[in-house]
Enzyme design. Structure first.
Site, PDB file in Angstrom:
ATOM      1  N   CYS A  76       0.303 -39.239 -12.691  1.00 14.75           N
ATOM      2  CA  CYS A  76       1.513 -40.040 -12.491  1.00 14.75           C
ATOM      3  C   CYS A  76       2.026 -39.717 -11.097  1.00 14.75           C
ATOM      4  CB  CYS A  76       2.569 -39.723 -13.543  1.00 14.75           C
ATOM      5  SG  CYS A  76       4.148 -40.560 -13.260  1.00 14.75           S
ATOM      6  N   CYS A 218       6.334 -47.051  -9.581  1.00 15.30           N
ATOM      7  CA  CYS A 218       5.105 -46.413 -10.058  1.00 15.30           C
ATOM      8  C   CYS A 218       4.306 -45.957  -8.845  1.00 15.30           C
ATOM      9  CB  CYS A 218       4.283 -47.377 -10.908  1.00 15.30           C
ATOM     10  SG  CYS A 218       2.716 -46.677 -11.482  1.00 15.30           S
TER      11      CYS A 218
END
EC number: 5.1.1.7
Length: 280
Positions: A76, A218
């Site tokens: 991530c 993101c």
């Protein structure tokens, strides 16, 4: 039982961080259930995902990331920036550090200049069908939705991502994103990014697998979109990616991709485990 936690975010992509550097706090079998409960925005702290800080035998520290649905992901981008700020701030690692992830060992640099900034060596984006993974070649694959045709492109930047380039981002991305995310073409599913290119600036909206909705930012998606746009000849090697939550700077070289962005530590608190709702 009570346990300490830290709430952090990278450009609005928010996380609950649990420090297990000195020992396990949440058992492995309990982690998915715990994450679902603590990430619930009404009955828990509320977050897009959870980060666990653990010791590493291979690097300075070990990074674990779970989506809000309890599924563990290899990487991530926004999460690892928050994670890295935390471990540097707590003295577990120096400002130049190596972090063990399920996607491999990554090198990062943490700087404190008008806030906390983290530069991440994200590794070389992968475009191969088996690396994404996908059941067929999806480079320029055509998807039809609501009477319109869209071309999709895919890359793996630690996790799989699809990019869809559009002239306008002023529409509900969720229906088309879910159609692509759950397509049988992607055996592990995929994250889906919608992007508008303007010179070397790309505006991006992302639907995240595991969160099952749009997030404010993101990191891995921003890198994937920048790499795909560059491969298509739409941009240069240095790109500003604008998300709803803020700016990320992406630099592409022949061997790797660098992502630079902020990391915010909003508050520290105490969780009462017996008060969490595990039945939702």
């Amino acid at each position: 039982m009570r346990i300490a936690f830290t709430k952090m975010h990278g450009n609005g992509n928010d996380f609950v961080l649990i420090d297990e550097f000195e020992g396990v706090i949440v058992g492995e079998e309990e982690k998915p259930r715990f994450v679902r409960a603590v990430c619930h925005r009404n009955f828990g702290v509320g977050a897009d995902g959870a980060l666990f800080v653990q010791p590493s035998q291979k690097a300075d520290v070990r990074f674990r990331y779970f989506n809000s649905d309890g599924s563990e992901a290899a990487m991530c981008g926004n999460g690892i920036r928050c994670f890295s700020r935390y471990v540097v701030e707590e003295g577990y690692a120096g400002e130049r550090l190596r972090v063990e992830t399920l996607a491999g060992i990554l090198e990062l640099e943490v700087k404190r200049e008008n806030g906390w900034w983290v530069k991440v060596d994200m590794g070389k984006p992968k475009f191969g069908r088996e690396e994404i993974p996908a059941k067929t070649d999806v480079w320029g694959y055509e998807v039809e939705h609501d009477g319109r045709k869209f071309r999709i492109y895919a890359a793996n930047t630690g996790v799989p991502h699809v990019a869809v380039f559009v002239d306008s981002l002023d529409f509900d991305i969720v229906p088309l994103a879910r159609k692509i995310r759950y397509s049988e073409i992607f055996p592990e599913g995929t994250n889906v990014n919608f992007a508008k290119v303007d010179g070397d600036t790309i505006t991006v909206r992302t639907y995240e697998r595991g969160v099952e909705g749009e997030t404010l930012s993101c990191g891995t998606g921003s890198v994937a979109v920048a790499a795909i746009a560059n491969r298509l000849g739409l941009t240069g090697s240095k790109v500003d990616v604008v998300t709803k939550g803020g700016l990320l700077k992406i630099e592409l070289t022949e061997d790797t991709a660098y992502m630079t962005g902020g990391a915010s530590r909003v508050f520290d608190g105490i969780l009462r485990l017996n008060e969490l709702r595990y039945d939702i």
